[in-house]
Design a protein around this motif. Structure first.
Motif, PDB file in Angstrom:
ATOM      1  N   UNK A   7     -12.495  -9.290   6.082  1.00 54.49           N
ATOM      2  CA  UNK A   7     -11.302  -9.722   5.335  1.00 54.49           C
ATOM      3  C   UNK A   7     -10.526  -8.504   4.833  1.00 54.49           C
ATOM      4  N   UNK A   8      -9.213  -8.574   4.903  1.00 56.88           N
ATOM      5  CA  UNK A   8      -8.400  -7.433   4.482  1.00 56.88           C
ATOM      6  C   UNK A   8      -7.781  -7.670   3.110  1.00 56.88           C
ATOM      7  N   UNK A   9      -7.839  -6.631   2.263  1.00 52.59           N
ATOM      8  CA  UNK A   9      -7.222  -6.676   0.938  1.00 52.59           C
ATOM      9  C   UNK A   9      -6.153  -5.583   0.878  1.00 52.59           C
ATOM     10  N   UNK A  10      -5.001  -5.932   0.329  1.00 51.83           N
ATOM     11  CA  UNK A  10      -3.896  -4.987   0.240  1.00 51.83           C
ATOM     12  C   UNK A  10      -4.316  -3.746  -0.555  1.00 51.83           C
ATOM     13  N   UNK A  11      -3.899  -2.553  -0.038  1.00 48.37           N
ATOM     14  CA  UNK A  11      -4.269  -1.291  -0.685  1.00 48.37           C
ATOM     15  C   UNK A  11      -3.087  -0.626  -1.377  1.00 48.37           C
ATOM     16  N   UNK A  12      -1.925  -0.718  -0.770  1.00 46.22           N
ATOM     17  CA  UNK A  12      -0.711  -0.074  -1.281  1.00 46.22           C
ATOM     18  C   UNK A  12      -0.893   1.441  -1.428  1.00 46.22           C
ATOM     19  N   UNK A  13      -1.760   1.997  -0.623  1.00 48.42           N
ATOM     20  CA  UNK A  13      -2.004   3.440  -0.663  1.00 48.42           C
ATOM     21  C   UNK A  13      -1.229   4.098   0.483  1.00 48.42           C
ATOM     22  N   UNK A  14       0.072   3.960   0.442  1.00 49.57           N
ATOM     23  CA  UNK A  14       0.901   4.349   1.560  1.00 49.57           C
ATOM     24  C   UNK A  14       1.107   5.861   1.647  1.00 49.57           C
TER      25      UNK A  14
ATOM     26  N   UNK B 119       2.420  -8.412   6.526  1.00 49.19           N
ATOM     27  CA  UNK B 119       2.405  -7.484   5.390  1.00 49.19           C
ATOM     28  C   UNK B 119       1.067  -6.756   5.309  1.00 49.19           C
ATOM     29  N   UNK B 120      -0.008  -7.458   5.595  1.00 50.19           N
ATOM     30  CA  UNK B 120      -1.322  -6.829   5.591  1.00 50.19           C
ATOM     31  C   UNK B 120      -1.415  -5.768   6.690  1.00 50.19           C
ATOM     32  N   UNK B 121      -0.884  -6.078   7.859  1.00 48.07           N
ATOM     33  CA  UNK B 121      -0.897  -5.111   8.968  1.00 48.07           C
ATOM     34  C   UNK B 121      -0.117  -3.861   8.598  1.00 48.07           C
ATOM     35  N   UNK B 122       1.066  -4.061   8.018  1.00 51.70           N
ATOM     36  CA  UNK B 122       1.909  -2.929   7.629  1.00 51.70           C
ATOM     37  C   UNK B 122       1.235  -2.101   6.546  1.00 51.70           C
ATOM     38  N   UNK B 123       0.655  -2.779   5.573  1.00 51.93           N
ATOM     39  CA  UNK B 123      -0.023  -2.080   4.481  1.00 51.93           C
ATOM     40  C   UNK B 123      -1.198  -1.259   5.006  1.00 51.93           C
ATOM     41  N   UNK B 124      -1.972  -1.842   5.912  1.00 57.09           N
ATOM     42  CA  UNK B 124      -3.123  -1.139   6.477  1.00 57.09           C
ATOM     43  C   UNK B 124      -2.683   0.098   7.247  1.00 57.09           C
ATOM     44  N   UNK B 125      -1.617  -0.044   8.045  1.00 57.54           N
ATOM     45  CA  UNK B 125      -1.136   1.084   8.838  1.00 57.54           C
ATOM     46  C   UNK B 125      -0.594   2.193   7.946  1.00 57.54           C
TER      47      UNK B 125
ATOM     48  N   UNK C 193      -2.073   9.534   7.992  1.00 56.42           N
ATOM     49  CA  UNK C 193      -2.377  10.766   7.235  1.00 56.42           C
ATOM     50  C   UNK C 193      -1.443  10.938   6.044  1.00 56.42           C
ATOM     51  N   UNK C 194      -2.000  11.338   4.939  1.00 60.63           N
ATOM     52  CA  UNK C 194      -1.226  11.501   3.717  1.00 60.63           C
ATOM     53  C   UNK C 194      -0.477  12.838   3.710  1.00 60.63           C
ATOM     54  N   UNK C 195       0.494  12.938   2.843  1.00 60.13           N
ATOM     55  CA  UNK C 195       1.235  14.184   2.690  1.00 60.13           C
ATOM     56  C   UNK C 195       0.333  15.202   1.994  1.00 60.13           C
TER      57      UNK C 195
END
Length: 227
Positions: free
Chosen positions: A160-167, A196-202, A207-209
């Protein structure tokens, strides 16, 4: 003339054409033995060389696949080099081993519709051509059997996927970064319910800045000090 590098050896030809070594030798010999063949194919030290000016003619004559014109790689195909850790085979060996298996055109390395599970694909923008395996558990198992190794494939149970918002704050990513991110998400076997879950996961997996990495490192150090 031989030193001008206009003659292509087996490795250089196979780097640009999807053909087995045995078939390549046979085709070069057939050209060499025909009238005018000596202008196109050189035989020296027990092997044949193709004149680079006749490369396209050679490809068309034998209806070969030019590796610069193969389909673009997408999420359905995984570069063999990315499977090194799965099969525990060194990079220097796995490409040659898998290509040998591909060249044998085994029925066991096709899906139920007859599609070859090992194919060449171009990376984005056509920068490189890579040997790929179809991205499925079945394909990975079949290749493992041919390689004579045992592997652990993904569990069929979705996570199950949970939103992270760690973009990620980055805006430009290389082909490798995008590819590795997609593969990483597929390996986690998430059960996406919404776009939205797919976009959030991607966006969270990319890679982060450098600034985000620094902040994460500082936060980790603070947590260790508290402990």
């Amino acid at each position: 003339m031989f030193k001008t590098n206009v003659w292509l050896d087996y490795d250089k030809i196979r780097a640009n054409v999807d053909i087995s070594r045995d078939a390549l030798v046979q085709n070069l010999k057939s050209v060499y033995d025909t009238r005018g063949g000596r202008k196109r194919v050189l035989f020296r030290d027990g092997q044949y060389f193709l004149h680079k000016d006749y490369f396209d003619e050679f490809v068309n004559r034998f209806n070969l696949v030019n590796l610069k014109k193969v389909p673009v790689q997408d999420i359905h195909w995984t570069p063999v080099i990315r499977l090194v850790s799965l099969y525990q085979i060194p990079v220097s060996k796995i490409i040659n081993l898998v290509r040998d298996i591909k060249d044998k055109d085994l029925a066991s390395m096709r899906d139920e519709k007859g599609m070859p599970l090992i194919q060449f694909r171009r990376t984005a923008h056509g920068r490189n051509t890579v040997l790929c395996l179809f991205n499925s558990n079945d394909a990975r198992k079949k290749l493992a059997t041919e390689l004579g190794v045992k592997i652990n494939t993904l569990s069929p149970i979705k996570v199950p996927y949970k939103m992270q918002y760690n973009w990620s704050a980055k805006r430009k990513f290389s082909d490798d970064e995008i590819h590795n991110t997609i593969i990483s998400l597929m390996e986690k076997n998430y059960d996406f319910v919404t776009e939205s879950q797919c976009a959030d996961a991607l966006l969270s997996e990319l890679p982060k800045s450098s600034h985000q990495i620094l902040l994460a490192h500082l936060a980790e150090q603070k947590n260790k000090q508290k402990d």
